[in-house]
Write a protein that holds these residues in place. Structure first.
Motif, PDB file in Angstrom:
ATOM      1  N   GLU A   1      -6.120  22.266   2.230  1.00 27.18           N
ATOM      2  CA  GLU A   1      -6.525  21.138   1.404  1.00 27.18           C
ATOM      3  C   GLU A   1      -5.327  20.255   1.035  1.00 27.18           C
ATOM      4  O   GLU A   1      -5.447  19.026   0.979  1.00 27.18           O
ATOM      5  N   LEU A   2      -4.183  20.854   0.773  1.00 24.24           N
ATOM      6  CA  LEU A   2      -3.024  20.081   0.308  1.00 24.24           C
ATOM      7  C   LEU A   2      -2.562  19.050   1.333  1.00 24.24           C
ATOM      8  O   LEU A   2      -2.065  17.987   0.957  1.00 24.24           O
ATOM      9  N   VAL A   3      -2.704  19.356   2.608  1.00 26.81           N
ATOM     10  CA  VAL A   3      -2.182  18.443   3.640  1.00 26.81           C
ATOM     11  C   VAL A   3      -3.286  17.765   4.437  1.00 26.81           C
ATOM     12  O   VAL A   3      -3.032  17.159   5.479  1.00 26.81           O
ATOM     13  N   LYS A   4      -4.524  17.838   3.958  1.00 28.10           N
ATOM     14  CA  LYS A   4      -5.629  17.145   4.623  1.00 28.10           C
ATOM     15  C   LYS A   4      -5.604  15.672   4.233  1.00 28.10           C
ATOM     16  O   LYS A   4      -5.702  15.336   3.057  1.00 28.10           O
ATOM     17  N   PRO A   5      -5.486  14.750   5.183  1.00 25.37           N
ATOM     18  CA  PRO A   5      -5.401  13.322   4.840  1.00 25.37           C
ATOM     19  C   PRO A   5      -6.644  12.824   4.119  1.00 25.37           C
ATOM     20  O   PRO A   5      -7.774  13.144   4.508  1.00 25.37           O
ATOM     21  N   ARG A   6      -6.424  12.024   3.068  1.00 27.85           N
ATOM     22  CA  ARG A   6      -7.528  11.456   2.291  1.00 27.85           C
ATOM     23  C   ARG A   6      -7.550   9.927   2.325  1.00 27.85           C
ATOM     24  O   ARG A   6      -8.611   9.332   2.248  1.00 27.85           O
ATOM     25  N   MET A   7      -6.388   9.301   2.387  1.00 29.98           N
ATOM     26  CA  MET A   7      -6.317   7.840   2.298  1.00 29.98           C
ATOM     27  C   MET A   7      -5.316   7.281   3.301  1.00 29.98           C
ATOM     28  O   MET A   7      -4.326   7.943   3.637  1.00 29.98           O
ATOM     29  N   VAL A   8      -5.558   6.050   3.752  1.00 27.36           N
ATOM     30  CA  VAL A   8      -4.562   5.329   4.543  1.00 27.36           C
ATOM     31  C   VAL A   8      -3.527   4.775   3.579  1.00 27.36           C
ATOM     32  O   VAL A   8      -3.839   4.010   2.675  1.00 27.36           O
ATOM     33  N   GLU A   9      -2.298   5.211   3.768  1.00 28.31           N
ATOM     34  CA  GLU A   9      -1.203   4.738   2.921  1.00 28.31           C
ATOM     35  C   GLU A   9      -0.552   3.484   3.490  1.00 28.31           C
ATOM     36  O   GLU A   9      -0.267   2.532   2.765  1.00 28.31           O
ATOM     37  N   ASN A  10      -0.291   3.479   4.778  1.00 23.75           N
ATOM     38  CA  ASN A  10       0.389   2.345   5.402  1.00 23.75           C
ATOM     39  C   ASN A  10      -0.038   2.258   6.860  1.00 23.75           C
ATOM     40  O   ASN A  10       0.246   3.150   7.657  1.00 23.75           O
ATOM     41  N   ASP A  11      -0.727   1.171   7.205  1.00 30.27           N
ATOM     42  CA  ASP A  11      -1.150   0.992   8.600  1.00 30.27           C
ATOM     43  C   ASP A  11      -0.347  -0.097   9.305  1.00 30.27           C
ATOM     44  O   ASP A  11      -0.683  -0.513  10.410  1.00 30.27           O
ATOM     45  N   ASP A  12       0.730  -0.551   8.673  1.00 27.35           N
ATOM     46  CA  ASP A  12       1.580  -1.580   9.259  1.00 27.35           C
ATOM     47  C   ASP A  12       2.839  -0.920   9.815  1.00 27.35           C
ATOM     48  O   ASP A  12       3.911  -0.965   9.214  1.00 27.35           O
ATOM     49  N   MET A  13       2.703  -0.268  10.950  1.00 30.29           N
ATOM     50  CA  MET A  13       3.811   0.507  11.522  1.00 30.29           C
ATOM     51  C   MET A  13       4.309  -0.064  12.843  1.00 30.29           C
ATOM     52  O   MET A  13       4.947   0.639  13.634  1.00 30.29           O
ATOM     53  N   GLU A  14       4.039  -1.338  13.091  1.00 30.81           N
ATOM     54  CA  GLU A  14       4.431  -1.935  14.367  1.00 30.81           C
ATOM     55  C   GLU A  14       5.940  -1.901  14.590  1.00 30.81           C
ATOM     56  O   GLU A  14       6.401  -1.821  15.731  1.00 30.81           O
ATOM     57  N   ASP A  15       6.710  -1.976  13.518  1.00 31.93           N
ATOM     58  CA  ASP A  15       8.169  -2.004  13.646  1.00 31.93           C
ATOM     59  C   ASP A  15       8.791  -0.613  13.692  1.00 31.93           C
ATOM     60  O   ASP A  15      10.014  -0.478  13.635  1.00 31.93           O
ATOM     61  N   PHE A  16       7.971   0.418  13.762  1.00 34.89           N
ATOM     62  CA  PHE A  16       8.473   1.785  13.792  1.00 34.89           C
ATOM     63  C   PHE A  16       8.051   2.433  15.105  1.00 34.89           C
ATOM     64  O   PHE A  16       6.938   2.940  15.218  1.00 34.89           O
ATOM     65  N   PRO A  17       8.928   2.412  16.099  1.00 37.22           N
ATOM     66  CA  PRO A  17       8.556   2.876  17.448  1.00 37.22           C
ATOM     67  C   PRO A  17       8.017   4.304  17.454  1.00 37.22           C
ATOM     68  O   PRO A  17       8.619   5.220  16.901  1.00 37.22           O
ATOM     69  N   MET A  18       6.845   4.457  18.064  1.00 39.02           N
ATOM     70  CA  MET A  18       6.223   5.756  18.315  1.00 39.02           C
ATOM     71  C   MET A  18       5.688   6.440  17.064  1.00 39.02           C
ATOM     72  O   MET A  18       5.294   7.601  17.104  1.00 39.02           O
ATOM     73  N   TYR A  19       5.672   5.723  15.929  1.00 35.77           N
ATOM     74  CA  TYR A  19       5.104   6.275  14.699  1.00 35.77           C
ATOM     75  C   TYR A  19       3.663   5.794  14.527  1.00 35.77           C
ATOM     76  O   TYR A  19       3.331   4.653  14.848  1.00 35.77           O
ATOM     77  N   SER A  20       2.828   6.654  13.965  1.00 32.22           N
ATOM     78  CA  SER A  20       1.442   6.294  13.688  1.00 32.22           C
ATOM     79  C   SER A  20       1.304   5.731  12.276  1.00 32.22           C
ATOM     80  O   SER A  20       2.256   5.693  11.490  1.00 32.22           O
ATOM     81  N   THR A  21       0.099   5.313  11.950  1.00 32.92           N
ATOM     82  CA  THR A  21      -0.280   4.993  10.581  1.00 32.92           C
ATOM     83  C   THR A  21       0.077   6.165   9.665  1.00 32.92           C
ATOM     84  O   THR A  21      -0.020   7.327  10.050  1.00 32.92           O
ATOM     85  N   VAL A  22       0.478   5.829   8.427  1.00 27.86           N
ATOM     86  CA  VAL A  22       0.791   6.868   7.440  1.00 27.86           C
ATOM     87  C   VAL A  22      -0.454   7.143   6.606  1.00 27.86           C
ATOM     88  O   VAL A  22      -1.062   6.219   6.048  1.00 27.86           O
ATOM     89  N   LEU A  23      -0.831   8.409   6.523  1.00 22.78           N
ATOM     90  CA  LEU A  23      -1.959   8.840   5.704  1.00 22.78           C
ATOM     91  C   LEU A  23      -1.423   9.627   4.509  1.00 22.78           C
ATOM     92  O   LEU A  23      -0.304  10.133   4.538  1.00 22.78           O
ATOM     93  N   TYR A  24      -2.248   9.715   3.458  1.00 25.98           N
ATOM     94  CA  TYR A  24      -1.801  10.451   2.274  1.00 25.98           C
ATOM     95  C   TYR A  24      -2.768  11.584   1.984  1.00 25.98           C
ATOM     96  O   TYR A  24      -3.989  11.415   2.031  1.00 25.98           O
ATOM     97  N   ALA A  25      -2.195  12.757   1.713  1.00 24.90           N
ATOM     98  CA  ALA A  25      -2.978  13.929   1.351  1.00 24.90           C
ATOM     99  C   ALA A  25      -2.821  14.157  -0.156  1.00 24.90           C
ATOM    100  O   ALA A  25      -3.055  13.243  -0.940  1.00 24.90           O
ATOM    101  N   PHE A  26      -2.406  15.348  -0.567  1.00 27.55           N
ATOM    102  CA  PHE A  26      -2.202  15.658  -1.982  1.00 27.55           C
ATOM    103  C   PHE A  26      -0.703  15.843  -2.249  1.00 27.55           C
ATOM    104  O   PHE A  26      -0.181  16.956  -2.211  1.00 27.55           O
ATOM    105  N   GLY A  27      -0.009  14.739  -2.492  1.00 32.15           N
ATOM    106  CA  GLY A  27       1.432  14.821  -2.702  1.00 32.15           C
ATOM    107  C   GLY A  27       2.211  14.994  -1.417  1.00 32.15           C
ATOM    108  O   GLY A  27       3.395  15.344  -1.438  1.00 32.15           O
ATOM    109  N   TRP A  28       1.557  14.731  -0.290  1.00 29.73           N
ATOM    110  CA  TRP A  28       2.180  14.819   1.030  1.00 29.73           C
ATOM    111  C   TRP A  28       1.736  13.629   1.880  1.00 29.73           C
ATOM    112  O   TRP A  28       0.566  13.271   1.890  1.00 29.73           O
TER     113      TRP A  28
END
Length: 501
Positions: free
Chosen positions: A270-297
């Motif tokens: 449960e602690l690391v299960k993604p719940r929300m989109v934190e940052n979907d603007d990752m075009e300037d970060f090569p090979m990185y995906s959208t950042v999701l937020y879990a519970f403090g992670w």
């Protein structure tokens, strides 16, 4: 073992010099083998950083707040009906009240821990230990009713320290233990994190101040490191306030990789299960995906590999923890500089490429990448410092202010943001707001008519931002209240302060 090579040492030392970082500690765990090392100095007087040097871990602390609540949810004997989707107001009906009764009724533990409550940060609303009346976890929780909401529930990620403080207060209320005692007895003791503490007073009580690094920032004008005084942070409970060292914190990362105790397997999931989109603007970060937020992670992917972690930052410190569960590899970096948010990313990128055996011609030059991003951001900051002001345009000529500065001076109050005092200094109005959690001075300058510009100067670093402000007068031209755009996520909505004297 790329982290234990002379080439990596040179990279760390070069990046510390470039990013103005006096000291750094790093720990890496790979398949249960731990490596830890210190670089540079903990204090300008020359004490070296070691793997036992204590740093403020800032928002990395949020992972323990979520874990504390996971322990309570796992305790079905004592709390059979407690779940992640339990509304917080059912557990603390007197304390947890929001500005809208519908939100009060519906906001759950899960909503708090993944930053989707509809409440913006309101970072200038709470008072530090420098105040005559410092905030605590209880007073911050009770003050939620006075803070305006700005988004529909569960629709948008809005990073919120205050709600994590409320979560820590919930853990105290349910368990009957102080948050500090929960941390020591349920986590740090069982995990043998014997050099980890809750706030400055806990460090002092354990006679560990000799291991505490000072906080620093780089002063551009003098081209010198300056120290930032450290203080107790009761208002930061649950959102920050944990001090630790690299060789201790990496044990927490190891527990998360192995899904070990003191947490259950269900809690780990449960602690690391993604719940929300934190940052979907990752075009300037090569090979990185959208950042999701879990519970403090944070949860994202790099080259298809899952990365779980969290960064931390307060004046004078920056930190990072990350782990790649499939590779059984994790990293902790702790630094003692306000300017270190980029160096941790450079080192992470380099070590992940080594771990994943990325071909040399397919790698990103992370040092150059982050220097370029800094230059772009610095140019944008310079433009904000100059012009335009928060207003799109200024009348020519500007309209006159309807009252004198002396008429404006006085004490102002907002129930959520509490009091401040304006005094006249030359042709400006000044307020000392260094009793806030994030201390600043405020200078009010006339813009046009009854519109003002509030210049917010962070202390002690001096970073400046400009906010809209406006006076309201009664028919007799007497100042009745002052609005300031303290919460950027509220757009043009101002926080209104009544003039009380």
């Amino acid at each position: 073992m790329a982290h234990a090579t002379p080439a990596f040492d040179r990279l760390v030392e070069d990046e510390m010099k470039h990013w103005k970082v006096p000291g750094l500690a790093i720990a890496v765990v790979h398949k249960n083998e731990i490596f830890a090392k210190g670089y540079g100095v903990a204090k300008l007087s020359g004490e070296k950083v070691t793997p036992k040097t204590l740093f403020d871990c800032a928002s990395m602390s949020k992972s323990f707040t979520s874990a504390a609540l996971a322990l309570l949810i796992d305790n079905k004997e004592q709390f059979p009906d407690l779940k992640w989707n339990t509304p917080v107001s059912k557990l603390m009906p007197e304390e947890f009240v929001l500005a809208d009764p519908l939100y009060t009724e519906q906001v759950t533990i899960e909503d708090i821990l993944c930053h989707r409550t509809g409440l913006p940060g309101h970072e200038s609303s709470y008072l530090s230990s420098k105040s005559a009346n410092p905030d605590t976890a209880e007073t911050i929780t009770r003050n939620l009713r006075n803070l305006p909401l700005n988004r529909p529930l569960r629709t948008e990620f809005q990073y919120n320290n205050i709600m994590f403080t409320a979560a820590s207060y919930l853990a105290e209320s349910l368990s009957g233990q102080s948050f500090k005692d929960i941390m020591h007895s349920r986590f740090w003791g069982p995990m043998q994190m014997s050099n980890t503490y809750y706030d400055i007073e806990d460090i002092e009580a354990h006679n560990a101040t000799d291991r505490l690094s000072n906080a620093h920032y780089w002063d551009k004008e003098t081209e010198m490191f300056l120290e930032i005084p450290q203080r107790s942070q009761p208002e930061g409970q649950g959102a920050g306030c944990i001090f630790s060292c690299a060789e201790d914190w990496v044990k927490w990362v190891q527990v998360m990789i192995n899904r070990d105790g003191p947490l259950s397997k269900d809690a780990h999931k449960e602690l690391v299960k993604p719940r929300m989109v934190e940052n979907d603007d990752m075009e300037d970060f090569p090979m990185y995906s959208t950042v999701l937020y879990a519970f403090g992670w944070d949860v994202q992917y790099y080259r298809g590999h899952s990365i779980i972690g969290h960064n931390g930052g307060v004046p004078g410190f920056a930190s990072m923890m990350k782990y790649l569960p499939d590779q059984q590899w994790g990293l902790v970096i702790l630094t003692n500089s306000s300017w270190a948010s980029e160096i941790v990313e450079v080192l992470l990128g380099h070590l992940m490429d080594e771990l994943l055996n990325v071909a040399a011609d397919d790698r990103t030059d992370w040092a150059s990448h982050w220097r370029h991003r800094w230059d772009v951001d610095e140019e944008a900051r310079a433009k904000r410092q100059a012009y335009p002001h928060p207003y799109l345009e200024r009348p020519d000529p500007p309209q006159k202010l309807e009252v004198s500065l002396e008429d404006i001076a006085g004490t102002y109050r907002n129930a959520g943001y509490q009091n401040f005092v304006l005094t006249v200094e030359g042709n400006k109005l000044f307020a000392d707001m260094t009793d806030r959690c994030y201390p600043f001075n405020m200078i009010l300058e006339h813009f046009s008519g009854n519109d003002l510009v509030a210049r917010i100067q962070a202390q002690p670093e001096g970073f400046e931002s400009k906010l809209k402000a406006r006076l309201e007068l009664d028919p007799a031209k007497k100042v009745t209240r002052l609005g300031i755009a303290f919460e950027g996520d509220m757009g043009d909505d101002l926080i209104w302060f009544e003039k009380i004297s």
